[in-house]
Every structure is written in structure tokens, then in C-alpha cells.
Write a protein that holds these residues in place. Structure first.
Motif, mmCIF file in Angstrom:
data_model
loop_
_atom_site.group_PDB
_atom_site.id
_atom_site.type_symbol
_atom_site.label_atom_id
_atom_site.label_comp_id
_atom_site.label_asym_id
_atom_site.label_seq_id
_atom_site.Cartn_x
_atom_site.Cartn_y
_atom_site.Cartn_z
ATOM 1 N N LEU A 1 0.848 -1.189 0.000
ATOM 2 C CA LEU A 1 0.000 0.000 0.000
ATOM 3 C C LEU A 1 0.885 1.240 0.000
ATOM 4 C CD1 LEU A 1 -2.962 1.121 0.509
ATOM 5 C CD2 LEU A 1 -2.334 1.147 2.923
ATOM 6 N N ASP A 2 0.567 2.187 -0.863
ATOM 7 C CA ASP A 2 1.221 3.500 -0.845
ATOM 8 C C ASP A 2 0.198 4.474 -1.404
ATOM 9 O OD1 ASP A 2 2.629 5.808 -1.154
ATOM 10 O OD2 ASP A 2 4.305 4.934 -2.252
ATOM 11 N N ALA A 3 -0.520 5.147 -0.519
ATOM 12 C CA ALA A 3 -1.616 6.009 -0.971
ATOM 13 C C ALA A 3 -1.769 7.187 -0.020
ATOM 14 C CB ALA A 3 -2.924 5.213 -1.021
ATOM 15 N N THR A 4 -2.399 8.253 -0.504
ATOM 16 C CA THR A 4 -2.642 9.398 0.370
ATOM 17 C C THR A 4 -3.696 9.009 1.407
ATOM 18 O OG1 THR A 4 -4.345 10.207 -1.126
ATOM 19 C CG2 THR A 4 -2.128 11.102 -1.418
ATOM 20 N N ALA A 5 -3.553 9.564 2.595
ATOM 21 C CA ALA A 5 -4.469 9.200 3.682
ATOM 22 C C ALA A 5 -5.908 9.552 3.319
ATOM 23 C CB ALA A 5 -4.047 9.906 4.973
ATOM 24 N N VAL A 6 -6.123 10.674 2.627
ATOM 25 C CA VAL A 6 -7.511 11.072 2.317
ATOM 26 C C VAL A 6 -8.186 10.083 1.371
ATOM 27 C CG1 VAL A 6 -7.305 13.550 2.745
ATOM 28 C CG2 VAL A 6 -6.717 12.641 0.495
ATOM 29 N N SER A 7 -7.389 9.335 0.593
ATOM 30 C CA SER A 7 -7.990 8.403 -0.367
ATOM 31 C C SER A 7 -8.292 7.046 0.261
ATOM 32 C CB SER A 7 -7.051 8.212 -1.561
ATOM 33 O OG SER A 7 -5.927 7.443 -1.171
ATOM 34 N N LEU A 8 -7.960 6.902 1.553
ATOM 35 C CA LEU A 8 -8.073 5.583 2.192
ATOM 36 C C LEU A 8 -9.160 5.560 3.254
ATOM 37 C CD1 LEU A 8 -4.282 4.918 2.741
ATOM 38 C CD2 LEU A 8 -5.767 3.612 1.228
ATOM 39 N N SER A 9 -9.702 4.383 3.478
ATOM 40 C CA SER A 9 -10.633 4.199 4.592
ATOM 41 C C SER A 9 -10.005 3.209 5.568
ATOM 42 C CB SER A 9 -11.948 3.627 4.078
ATOM 43 O OG SER A 9 -11.727 2.301 3.657
ATOM 44 N N ALA A 10 -10.583 3.150 6.753
ATOM 45 C CA ALA A 10 -10.080 2.210 7.752
ATOM 46 C C ALA A 10 -10.133 0.780 7.204
ATOM 47 C CB ALA A 10 -10.909 2.327 9.029
ATOM 48 N N ALA A 11 -11.160 0.481 6.405
ATOM 49 C CA ALA A 11 -11.304 -0.871 5.854
ATOM 50 C C ALA A 11 -10.128 -1.214 4.925
ATOM 51 C CB ALA A 11 -12.621 -0.995 5.110
ATOM 52 N N ASP A 12 -9.656 -0.221 4.141
ATOM 53 C CA ASP A 12 -8.506 -0.464 3.269
ATOM 54 C C ASP A 12 -7.289 -0.898 4.087
ATOM 55 O OD1 ASP A 12 -9.876 0.375 0.979
ATOM 56 O OD2 ASP A 12 -9.391 2.479 1.367
ATOM 57 N N LEU A 13 -7.112 -0.252 5.219
ATOM 58 C CA LEU A 13 -5.955 -0.581 6.046
ATOM 59 C C LEU A 13 -6.129 -1.926 6.733
ATOM 60 C CD1 LEU A 13 -5.191 2.341 5.461
ATOM 61 C CD2 LEU A 13 -4.404 2.516 7.790
ATOM 62 N N ARG A 14 -7.342 -2.204 7.166
ATOM 63 C CA ARG A 14 -7.587 -3.496 7.831
ATOM 64 C C ARG A 14 -7.269 -4.638 6.877
ATOM 65 N NH1 ARG A 14 -12.584 -1.546 9.430
ATOM 66 N NH2 ARG A 14 -12.247 -0.122 11.163
ATOM 67 N N GLY A 15 -7.498 -4.431 5.591
ATOM 68 C CA GLY A 15 -7.209 -5.451 4.577
ATOM 69 C C GLY A 15 -5.762 -5.924 4.623
ATOM 70 N N LEU A 16 -4.863 -5.044 5.085
ATOM 71 C CA LEU A 16 -3.445 -5.404 5.146
ATOM 72 C C LEU A 16 -3.168 -6.490 6.173
ATOM 73 C CD1 LEU A 16 -1.613 -1.985 5.229
ATOM 74 C CD2 LEU A 16 -1.326 -3.747 3.501
ATOM 75 N N TYR A 17 -4.055 -6.600 7.149
ATOM 76 C CA TYR A 17 -3.794 -7.516 8.258
ATOM 77 C C TYR A 17 -4.396 -8.891 8.029
ATOM 78 C CZ TYR A 17 -2.276 -3.322 10.715
ATOM 79 O OH TYR A 17 -1.627 -2.187 11.088
ATOM 80 N N ASP A 18 -5.073 -9.068 6.875
ATOM 81 C CA ASP A 18 -5.713 -10.362 6.611
ATOM 82 C C ASP A 18 -4.689 -11.430 6.257
ATOM 83 O OD1 ASP A 18 -8.061 -9.167 7.129
ATOM 84 O OD2 ASP A 18 -8.589 -8.820 5.015
#
Ligand SMILES: Nc1ncnc2c1ncn2[C@@H]1O[C@H](COP(=O)(O)OP(=O)(O)OP(=O)(O)O)[C@@H](O)[C@H]1O
Ligand SMILES: [Mg+2]
Length: 237
Positions: free
Chosen positions: A220-237
Motif C-alpha cells: 500500500l502506498d496512498a494518500t491518507a484522504v484516499s483511504l478508509s479504515a477498511a482499506d488498512l484493515r485489509g493489510l492484516y488479513d
């Protein structure tokens, strides 16, 4: 850039740029290599391949002397504050100048030159702890200790700050205060920051950009405004 410990790969193909004044949040599950990446970026450990450029210096090709000069422009705040318990708060902040002024005079505030003591007092004022200057570091609360560690990181007016889970050892309220304070100072001074966090909300709120490590790659490499908490949670799957 890639990093291995012996045969064991930690990550590979990690490539990004940190813009001046930018705050980058580095997230990822335990053991994905966030702390290792920070240490590579700071030149504390060498990358296994590729290169790291920090403040115009290629750290993996730098001499010891160049690395020391570089580290004098870099501040570090880590999860465990690593203060010297038996020394005063002020001495601990003066230690933040050891990169610029190696030697015994910056080991204790009583030996330090006047200008260094003044700088340390001013850093303590900025974290709201001027009244604690003479207190022993082991007589502080966790939140106070972490603020002293921030004062120590900023006393040398660094151009880049690295923060490895700067509020992980604190309760939620103290952690919130430390993050607020840290990022207010960072924004005031226009310092560039790379910080790691397991707090998704913090990553999105305090980071301009979020980098995510998973499966040994930068996923993942994205601006914080373009992301949601769900996008980040996906990293932990
Ligand atoms: N000095 C070392 N020698 C060998 N292996 C190491 C060393 N330092 C870290 N590792 C390994 O590298 C991997 C990444 O560790 P690292 O501490 O960077 O992860 P992390 O993302 O910071 O994890 P956490 O979220 O728990 O802080 C782990 O598997 C760890 O065991
Ligand atoms: Mg870590």
C-alpha cells in the motif's frame, strides 16, 4: 530496497519517496518489518540490496563520519522511551544533542554548554514539561516520559523524524495527547516524519500518506484522504 537477516528475507522491492514536510504512516502486522525499515532508513543497519537516500546522502555508501553527521539531523522517538532512569529530565533531553556534539559534555546537563542547556529547556517547554527539568527520569509517568523522549528528539532541530510506535506504551488518552503534541510540533517546524503505528485511526489522521507492509512487500502506498479504515484493515488479513 530489500532487507534480509541472514537467509531470512524481511521485505523486498520497497521503494518510496518522502517529501519535505510530509508525514508518512507505516503500517503492517507484527513482524512485517516496520521497525527494520525505519532502522534501514536511518542508516542504523544496512539494506541488503538497493539504496537509501536521506537528506542528500546515500546511507549505504556513507562513511562513518558522514553517517554521524546525518544522524545529527535526524530525530528518533520509539515505543519505549529509553530515557536514562537515574539522570534528570534535562540531562536526558541534552542527550538529544549527542549526535551534533559527541562527547562527555553532552552526557549531563551540568557539564553541557550554556547554549545546549537553553536548547534543552526550550524543548522541554514545548512539550509542556519545563517544571520537570530537574526531576529524575524514573519519577515520571509513561506519558511524561514519552514527552521527554519527544523533547530529546526535537532538541537538535532535526530535518527528519522517525517515530516507531510513539504512543504504543501509553493508555488511550495519554497516547492521544502524545500524538497531538508530536504532530503539532512536526507541523510547526515543517519536519518530515515517518512513523509506525498499529492504530489505523492514527495512521489516517496524522499521516499525509500511508505505506503498508504485508507479505514482504509494500502493498500500500496512498494518500491518507484516499483511504478508509477498511482499506488498512485489509493489510492484516
Ligand atoms: N536483528 C535481527 N536479527 C534477525 N532477525 C531480526 C532482527 N530484527 C528483526 N528481525 C526479524 O525481522 C522481522 C521484522 O521485524 P520488525 O521488528 O522490523 O517487525 P515490525 O513490523 O516492527 O513488528 P512489530 O509490529 O511487532 O513492531 C521479524 O521476523 C523479526 O524477527
Ligand atoms: Mg516494530
Amino acid at each position: 530496497m530489500a532487507k534480509r537477516f541472514g537467509e531470512k528475507p524481511v521485505f523486498a522491492d520497497v521503494s518510496f519517496r518522502l517529501a519535505r514536510g510530509e508525514a508518512v504512516a507505516l503500517v503492517g502486522a507484527n513482524g512485517t518489518g516496520k521497525s527494520t525499515l525505519l532502522r534501514c532508513l536511518m542508516g542504523l543497519i544496512p539494506a541488503s540490496s538497493g539504496s537509501v537516500h536521506l537528506l542528500g546522502q546515500q546511507t549505504n555508501a556513507a562513511t562513518g563520519r558522514q553517517l554521524r553527521a546525518l544522524r545529527a539531523q535526524v530525530g528518533l522517538v520509539s515505543q519505549k522511551h529509553n530515557l536514562v532512569p537515574r539522570l534528570s529530565v534535562l540531562s536526558n533531553v541534552v542527550h538529544g544533542l549527542l549526535g551534533k556534539h559527541p562527547g562527555l559534555r553532552h552526557w549531563s546537563h551540568s557539564l553541557a554548554p550554556h547554549a545546549s542547556r537553553v536548547a534543552a529547556m526550550s524543548a522541554l517547554e514545548r512539550v509542556g514539561l519545563a517544571d520537570f527539568a530537574n526531576r529524575r527520569a524514573d519519577r515520571l509517568s509513561g506519558g511524561q516520559s514519552q514527552r521527554v523522549a519527544i523533547a530529546r528528539a526535537i532538541v537538535g532541530t532535526p530535518s527528519v523524524l522517525f517515530a516507531d510506535e510513539p504512543c504504543a506504551s501509553l493508555d488511550p488518552s495519554a497516547g492521544e495527547d502524545v500524538m497531538e503534541l508530536f504532530f503539532r510540533l512536526v507541523r510547526d517546524e515543517g519536519v518530515s516524519v515517518v512513523f509506525t503505528s498499529h492504530n489505523i485511526e492514527h495512521a489516517l489522521r496524522y499521516g499525509d500518506r500511508v505505506l503498508g507492509l504485508a507479505q514482504g512487500r509494500l502493498r500500500l502506498d496512498a494518500t491518507a484522504v484516499s483511504l478508509s479504515a477498511a482499506d488498512l484493515r485489509g493489510l492484516y488479513d
